[in-house]
Design an enzyme around this catalytic site. Sequence first.
Site, mmCIF file in Angstrom:
data_model
loop_
_atom_site.group_PDB
_atom_site.id
_atom_site.type_symbol
_atom_site.label_atom_id
_atom_site.label_comp_id
_atom_site.label_asym_id
_atom_site.label_seq_id
_atom_site.Cartn_x
_atom_site.Cartn_y
_atom_site.Cartn_z
ATOM 1 N N GLY A 50 45.293 34.831 -109.147
ATOM 2 C CA GLY A 50 45.099 36.182 -109.675
ATOM 3 C C GLY A 50 46.393 36.984 -109.666
ATOM 4 O O GLY A 50 46.720 37.684 -110.633
ATOM 5 N N ASN A 132 37.392 44.800 -105.345
ATOM 6 C CA ASN A 132 37.286 43.783 -104.299
ATOM 7 C C ASN A 132 36.852 44.351 -102.954
ATOM 8 O O ASN A 132 36.450 43.598 -102.081
ATOM 9 C CB ASN A 132 38.608 43.025 -104.146
ATOM 10 C CG ASN A 132 39.784 43.951 -103.994
ATOM 11 O OD1 ASN A 132 40.035 44.805 -104.849
ATOM 12 N ND2 ASN A 132 40.520 43.810 -102.916
ATOM 13 N N GLN A 166 37.085 39.510 -109.338
ATOM 14 C CA GLN A 166 35.845 39.552 -108.534
ATOM 15 C C GLN A 166 34.588 39.355 -109.370
ATOM 16 O O GLN A 166 33.482 39.399 -108.825
ATOM 17 C CB GLN A 166 35.756 40.894 -107.788
ATOM 18 C CG GLN A 166 36.800 41.074 -106.701
ATOM 19 C CD GLN A 166 36.546 40.185 -105.492
ATOM 20 O OE1 GLN A 166 35.427 39.753 -105.225
ATOM 21 N NE2 GLN A 166 37.603 39.880 -104.754
ATOM 22 N N SER A 186 41.025 34.419 -110.647
ATOM 23 C CA SER A 186 41.551 33.625 -109.540
ATOM 24 C C SER A 186 40.503 32.579 -109.186
ATOM 25 O O SER A 186 39.362 32.926 -108.859
ATOM 26 C CB SER A 186 41.820 34.549 -108.348
ATOM 27 O OG SER A 186 42.182 33.781 -107.231
ATOM 28 N N HIS A 188 39.768 30.547 -106.734
ATOM 29 C CA HIS A 188 39.056 30.414 -105.455
ATOM 30 C C HIS A 188 37.980 31.478 -105.270
ATOM 31 O O HIS A 188 37.154 31.370 -104.364
ATOM 32 C CB HIS A 188 40.036 30.387 -104.278
ATOM 33 C CG HIS A 188 40.702 31.688 -103.956
ATOM 34 N ND1 HIS A 188 40.353 32.443 -102.869
ATOM 35 C CD2 HIS A 188 41.684 32.358 -104.576
ATOM 36 C CE1 HIS A 188 41.108 33.518 -102.824
ATOM 37 N NE2 HIS A 188 41.919 33.495 -103.841
ATOM 38 N N THR A 224 55.753 22.801 -114.435
ATOM 39 C CA THR A 224 54.803 21.683 -114.511
ATOM 40 C C THR A 224 53.420 22.130 -114.042
ATOM 41 O O THR A 224 53.283 22.810 -113.028
ATOM 42 C CB THR A 224 55.317 20.513 -113.654
ATOM 43 O OG1 THR A 224 56.583 20.111 -114.197
ATOM 44 C CG2 THR A 224 54.358 19.339 -113.682
ATOM 45 N N CYS A 312 46.172 47.284 -89.395
ATOM 46 C CA CYS A 312 46.950 47.939 -88.351
ATOM 47 C C CYS A 312 48.390 47.462 -88.462
ATOM 48 O O CYS A 312 48.657 46.280 -88.340
ATOM 49 C CB CYS A 312 46.406 47.578 -86.978
ATOM 50 S SG CYS A 312 47.307 48.380 -85.655
#
Length: 377
Positions: A50, A132, A166, A186, A188, A224, A312
């Site tokens: 993504g 997301n 998403q 994306s 995954h 490639t 954080c």
Amino acid sequence: MEPFLRGQFGNPSGLYSIGREAQAAVDDARARVAGCLGARPSEVLFTSGGTESINTALVGMAYAMRRAGSGNHVITTAIEHHAGIHTAQYLEELGFEVTYLGCDTSGRVSVPEFAAALRPETVLASIMLANNEVGTVQPIEGIAAAIRDYATRRQHRVLLHTDAVQAPGWLKLAVNDLNVDALSLSSHKFGGPKGSGVLYLRRATPFRQLLHGGGQEMQKRAGTENVAGIVGTAAAFEVANGGIAERTTRVRALRDRLRDGILARVPEVLVNGCQENCVPNNLNISFAGIESDVLVAGMDARGVACSSGSACSNSTWEPSHVLMAMGVHIRQAVGSIRFSLGEDTTAEEIDSVLDILPGEVAKAREGSLALAHYEAD
Ligand code: PLP
């Protein structure tokens, strides 16, 4: 994917037979992804994910439009993924002017506000399809209509990109219905391999490639090809693109079970984002008086993987830019957790989270420095 990981190592650019076989697999994958999107195969580029797709679309389109003398103004939103926000900031460094649109309390961008931001110098808009962090779905068709209306009245073209990372599995992605010039995915996020992605780029869209080198991907993305990743992307996308209505109904019911169970068991909780106009797999929820990373660690120790909406760094809590743009109070933002459900999530897993969570919230509250009580605000 397995043949291309285990021994079929032909390079698609090679003229020898195993190279031609690899090229045939890439061509087949391209046709299948194009079929899912309602696009032409030549409009589908394979990328490393993504982030690369978004960078390529934004920089490549804005640069080409400016070079053609069309202008230097870009419109995006304050709630994009960092892949979008940081690329927009990079465009500012390159001399573009960028407008970051806000959103309402549900995380939705307003079409009239978008239309009002269009100007004669605007060359590109990039508006995500589903957020997301809170899952809110943006009115992309309305935004595309505003662009068309502006283009007709002013005789001025504005390109539209959407970060649809998403959306697969939950929303049908027909590029002609969405009316976008470019769309990023994306792999995954829809069950494909990590490090693989797709950029849809409408035919004849002004574009300058980001990666220079060989002539792969129709001269638009040098390097490639990741053949196994590409093959896996197409297979996973076809699966995700089927059964959307049934999957959505099932997962929304589980999400509601989780939300209602948390509201019933844990005091001082607020749900972030809207629950209707959104992808159904996401629940973003704030717990008063905790720092989210502490709760994430506690849940992880009990075998539950959830995400924190805040980060954080250097001992200061960085609240989510999305929640802040939605007008969520900073105390609520630093205590926010995201649960992401998958197609395979079961009711038993939801119930086990509901058993574990109250105790972990209580522990996180005991050790917390965040003395927030939501009523006090
Ligand atoms: N855009 C959105 C909305 C995302 O959720 C993500 C990843 O979480 C990305 C872009 C970046 O995708 P990738 O990590 O594949 O580069």
